[in-house]
Design a protein around this motif. Structure first.
Motif, PDB file in Angstrom:
ATOM      1  N   ILE A 177     -31.678   1.394 -40.762  1.00 12.05           N
ATOM      2  CA  ILE A 177     -31.975   0.766 -42.048  1.00 12.05           C
ATOM      3  C   ILE A 177     -33.202   1.447 -42.633  1.00 12.05           C
ATOM      4  O   ILE A 177     -34.228   1.580 -41.968  1.00 12.05           O
ATOM      5  N   VAL A 178     -33.087   1.884 -43.872  1.00 11.73           N
ATOM      6  CA  VAL A 178     -34.186   2.549 -44.561  1.00 11.73           C
ATOM      7  C   VAL A 178     -34.509   1.745 -45.809  1.00 11.73           C
ATOM      8  O   VAL A 178     -33.618   1.370 -46.569  1.00 11.73           O
ATOM      9  N   ILE A 179     -35.775   1.492 -46.020  1.00  6.69           N
ATOM     10  CA  ILE A 179     -36.225   0.768 -47.211  1.00  6.69           C
ATOM     11  C   ILE A 179     -36.989   1.751 -48.080  1.00  6.69           C
ATOM     12  O   ILE A 179     -37.922   2.410 -47.617  1.00  6.69           O
ATOM     13  N   LEU A 180     -36.592   1.849 -49.326  1.00 11.15           N
ATOM     14  CA  LEU A 180     -37.232   2.776 -50.254  1.00 11.15           C
ATOM     15  C   LEU A 180     -37.969   2.019 -51.342  1.00 11.15           C
ATOM     16  O   LEU A 180     -37.563   0.935 -51.751  1.00 11.15           O
ATOM     17  N   ASP A 181     -39.023   2.633 -51.819  1.00 19.43           N
ATOM     18  CA  ASP A 181     -39.831   2.075 -52.897  1.00 19.43           C
ATOM     19  C   ASP A 181     -39.158   2.407 -54.224  1.00 19.43           C
ATOM     20  O   ASP A 181     -38.892   3.568 -54.521  1.00 19.43           O
ATOM     21  N   GLY A 182     -38.875   1.402 -55.015  1.00 22.33           N
ATOM     22  CA  GLY A 182     -38.209   1.629 -56.296  1.00 22.33           C
ATOM     23  C   GLY A 182     -39.140   1.457 -57.481  1.00 22.33           C
ATOM     24  O   GLY A 182     -38.685   1.206 -58.600  1.00 22.33           O
ATOM     25  N   SER A 183     -40.436   1.617 -57.266  1.00 21.21           N
ATOM     26  CA  SER A 183     -41.392   1.412 -58.357  1.00 21.21           C
ATOM     27  C   SER A 183     -41.388   2.607 -59.313  1.00 21.21           C
ATOM     28  O   SER A 183     -40.753   3.635 -59.069  1.00 21.21           O
ATOM     29  N   ALA A 184     -42.125   2.474 -60.388  1.00 19.68           N
ATOM     30  CA  ALA A 184     -42.174   3.515 -61.416  1.00 19.68           C
ATOM     31  C   ALA A 184     -42.764   4.817 -60.877  1.00 19.68           C
ATOM     32  O   ALA A 184     -42.396   5.904 -61.336  1.00 19.68           O
ATOM     33  N   SER A 185     -43.643   4.749 -59.906  1.00 17.20           N
ATOM     34  CA  SER A 185     -44.247   5.971 -59.374  1.00 17.20           C
ATOM     35  C   SER A 185     -43.213   6.840 -58.660  1.00 17.20           C
ATOM     36  O   SER A 185     -43.401   8.049 -58.536  1.00 17.20           O
ATOM     37  N   MET A 186     -42.117   6.250 -58.203  1.00 14.66           N
ATOM     38  CA  MET A 186     -41.073   7.028 -57.535  1.00 14.66           C
ATOM     39  C   MET A 186     -40.217   7.804 -58.533  1.00 14.66           C
ATOM     40  O   MET A 186     -39.385   8.611 -58.145  1.00 14.66           O
TER      41      MET A 186
ATOM     42  N   VAL B  77     -41.447  16.280 -57.350  1.00 11.36           N
ATOM     43  CA  VAL B  77     -40.607  16.701 -56.227  1.00 11.36           C
ATOM     44  C   VAL B  77     -39.168  16.642 -56.708  1.00 11.36           C
ATOM     45  O   VAL B  77     -38.791  15.704 -57.413  1.00 11.36           O
ATOM     46  N   GLY B  78     -38.369  17.638 -56.321  1.00 12.06           N
ATOM     47  CA  GLY B  78     -36.947  17.734 -56.604  1.00 12.06           C
ATOM     48  C   GLY B  78     -36.405  16.753 -57.597  1.00 12.06           C
ATOM     49  O   GLY B  78     -37.077  15.948 -57.868  1.00 12.06           O
ATOM     50  N   PRO B  79     -35.375  16.305 -58.008  1.00 13.91           N
ATOM     51  CA  PRO B  79     -35.214  15.642 -59.309  1.00 13.91           C
ATOM     52  C   PRO B  79     -36.257  14.539 -59.542  1.00 13.91           C
ATOM     53  O   PRO B  79     -36.915  14.527 -60.567  1.00 13.91           O
ATOM     54  N   THR B  80     -36.414  13.640 -58.601  1.00 14.93           N
ATOM     55  CA  THR B  80     -37.478  12.623 -58.646  1.00 14.93           C
ATOM     56  C   THR B  80     -37.922  12.354 -57.212  1.00 14.93           C
ATOM     57  O   THR B  80     -37.260  12.767 -56.257  1.00 14.93           O
ATOM     58  N   ARG B  81     -39.028  11.674 -57.081  1.00 17.46           N
ATOM     59  CA  ARG B  81     -39.474  11.304 -55.727  1.00 17.46           C
ATOM     60  C   ARG B  81     -38.438  10.405 -55.060  1.00 17.46           C
ATOM     61  O   ARG B  81     -38.184  10.509 -53.867  1.00 17.46           O
ATOM     62  N   PHE B  82     -37.844   9.509 -55.851  1.00 21.46           N
ATOM     63  CA  PHE B  82     -36.841   8.603 -55.293  1.00 21.46           C
ATOM     64  C   PHE B  82     -35.625   9.385 -54.801  1.00 21.46           C
ATOM     65  O   PHE B  82     -35.105   9.135 -53.718  1.00 21.46           O
ATOM     66  N   GLY B  83     -35.176  10.355 -55.587  1.00 22.73           N
ATOM     67  CA  GLY B  83     -34.030  11.181 -55.179  1.00 22.73           C
ATOM     68  C   GLY B  83     -34.339  11.974 -53.916  1.00 22.73           C
ATOM     69  O   GLY B  83     -33.493  12.109 -53.024  1.00 22.73           O
ATOM     70  N   ALA B  84     -35.569  12.500 -53.813  1.00 22.80           N
ATOM     71  CA  ALA B  84     -35.955  13.241 -52.611  1.00 22.80           C
ATOM     72  C   ALA B  84     -35.999  12.314 -51.400  1.00 22.80           C
ATOM     73  O   ALA B  84     -35.590  12.693 -50.296  1.00 22.80           O
ATOM     74  N   ALA B  85     -36.458  11.084 -51.603  1.00 21.02           N
ATOM     75  CA  ALA B  85     -36.504  10.121 -50.501  1.00 21.02           C
ATOM     76  C   ALA B  85     -35.096   9.743 -50.058  1.00 21.02           C
ATOM     77  O   ALA B  85     -34.827   9.603 -48.861  1.00 21.02           O
ATOM     78  N   VAL B  86     -34.178   9.597 -51.013  1.00 22.15           N
ATOM     79  CA  VAL B  86     -32.786   9.279 -50.671  1.00 22.15           C
ATOM     80  C   VAL B  86     -32.167  10.428 -49.886  1.00 22.15           C
ATOM     81  O   VAL B  86     -31.486  10.221 -48.875  1.00 22.15           O
ATOM     82  N   ASP B  87     -32.397  11.671 -50.325  1.00 22.30           N
ATOM     83  CA  ASP B  87     -31.858  12.830 -49.611  1.00 22.30           C
ATOM     84  C   ASP B  87     -32.419  12.913 -48.189  1.00 22.30           C
ATOM     85  O   ASP B  87     -31.697  13.215 -47.236  1.00 22.30           O
ATOM     86  N   GLN B  88     -33.704  12.635 -48.050  1.00 25.61           N
ATOM     87  CA  GLN B  88     -34.325  12.681 -46.722  1.00 25.61           C
ATOM     88  C   GLN B  88     -33.786  11.552 -45.840  1.00 25.61           C
ATOM     89  O   GLN B  88     -33.559  11.741 -44.647  1.00 25.61           O
ATOM     90  N   ALA B  89     -33.542  10.379 -46.424  1.00 25.80           N
ATOM     91  CA  ALA B  89     -33.003   9.253 -45.654  1.00 25.80           C
ATOM     92  C   ALA B  89     -31.577   9.539 -45.204  1.00 25.80           C
ATOM     93  O   ALA B  89     -31.179   9.147 -44.105  1.00 25.80           O
ATOM     94  N   ARG B  90     -30.801  10.216 -46.011  1.00 22.97           N
ATOM     95  CA  ARG B  90     -29.424  10.562 -45.620  1.00 22.97           C
ATOM     96  C   ARG B  90     -29.419  11.560 -44.473  1.00 22.97           C
ATOM     97  O   ARG B  90     -28.469  11.610 -43.702  1.00 22.97           O
ATOM     98  N   GLY B  91     -30.483  12.341 -44.351  1.00 20.87           N
ATOM     99  CA  GLY B  91     -30.583  13.311 -43.262  1.00 20.87           C
ATOM    100  C   GLY B  91     -30.896  12.668 -41.917  1.00 20.87           C
ATOM    101  O   GLY B  91     -30.818  13.314 -40.877  1.00 20.87           O
ATOM    102  N   LEU B  92     -31.261  11.404 -41.923  1.00 15.69           N
ATOM    103  CA  LEU B  92     -31.541  10.717 -40.659  1.00 15.69           C
ATOM    104  C   LEU B  92     -30.235  10.459 -39.989  1.00 15.69           C
ATOM    105  O   LEU B  92     -29.906  10.180 -39.014  1.00 15.69           O
TER     106      LEU B  92
END
Length: 120
Positions: free
Chosen positions: A91-100, A105-120
């Motif tokens: 289970i991965v919890i991501l921050d969905g605030s405006a700063s993401m 970083v790559g399209p957005t910080r949120f998109g980069a975090a999603v890509d990194q989470a999928r790699g787990l």
């Protein structure tokens, strides 16, 4: 059961230290005297009184010993080892605030975090 931090057992030295302080504590009743003439027996008692006295029952002593034992147990960090393995689901919890939504970083910080989470 295993101890994750065996050096925490050094905290158990607080128990004899607390007992030593209670043994050495001199407890004298408060006494009023009418004249200094009557003060002599009390002064003699103070000089002849040995520092090692019988341990008297005290709730404060019991609470201090229990607190010292609880702290020592917490510092030992007890753990249970067993056959339970790591689950297949992560289970991965991501921050969905405006700063993401920043694009540093790559399209957005949120998109980069999603890509990194999928790699787990």
């Amino acid at each position: 059961m295993t101890w994750l931090a065996p050096l925490g057992a050094a905290a158990l030295l607080a128990v004899p230290a607390i007992l030593l302080l209670y043994f050495l504590k001199v407890k004298r009743p408060e006494t009023r005297v009418a004249s200094l003439l009557f003060w002599r027996p009390f002064v003699a008692d103070r000089q002849a009184n040995a520092p090692w006295q019988r341990l008297r029952s005290s709730w404060l002593l019991v609470l201090q010993l229990l607190a010292a034992l609880a702290i020592a147990l917490a510092l030992l960090r007890p753990g249970v080892t067993g056959a339970a393995g790591i689950a297949d689901t992560t289970i991965v919890i991501l921050d969905g605030s405006a700063s993401m939504q920043a694009t540093d970083v790559g399209p957005t910080r949120f998109g980069a975090a999603v890509d990194q989470a999928r790699g787990l």
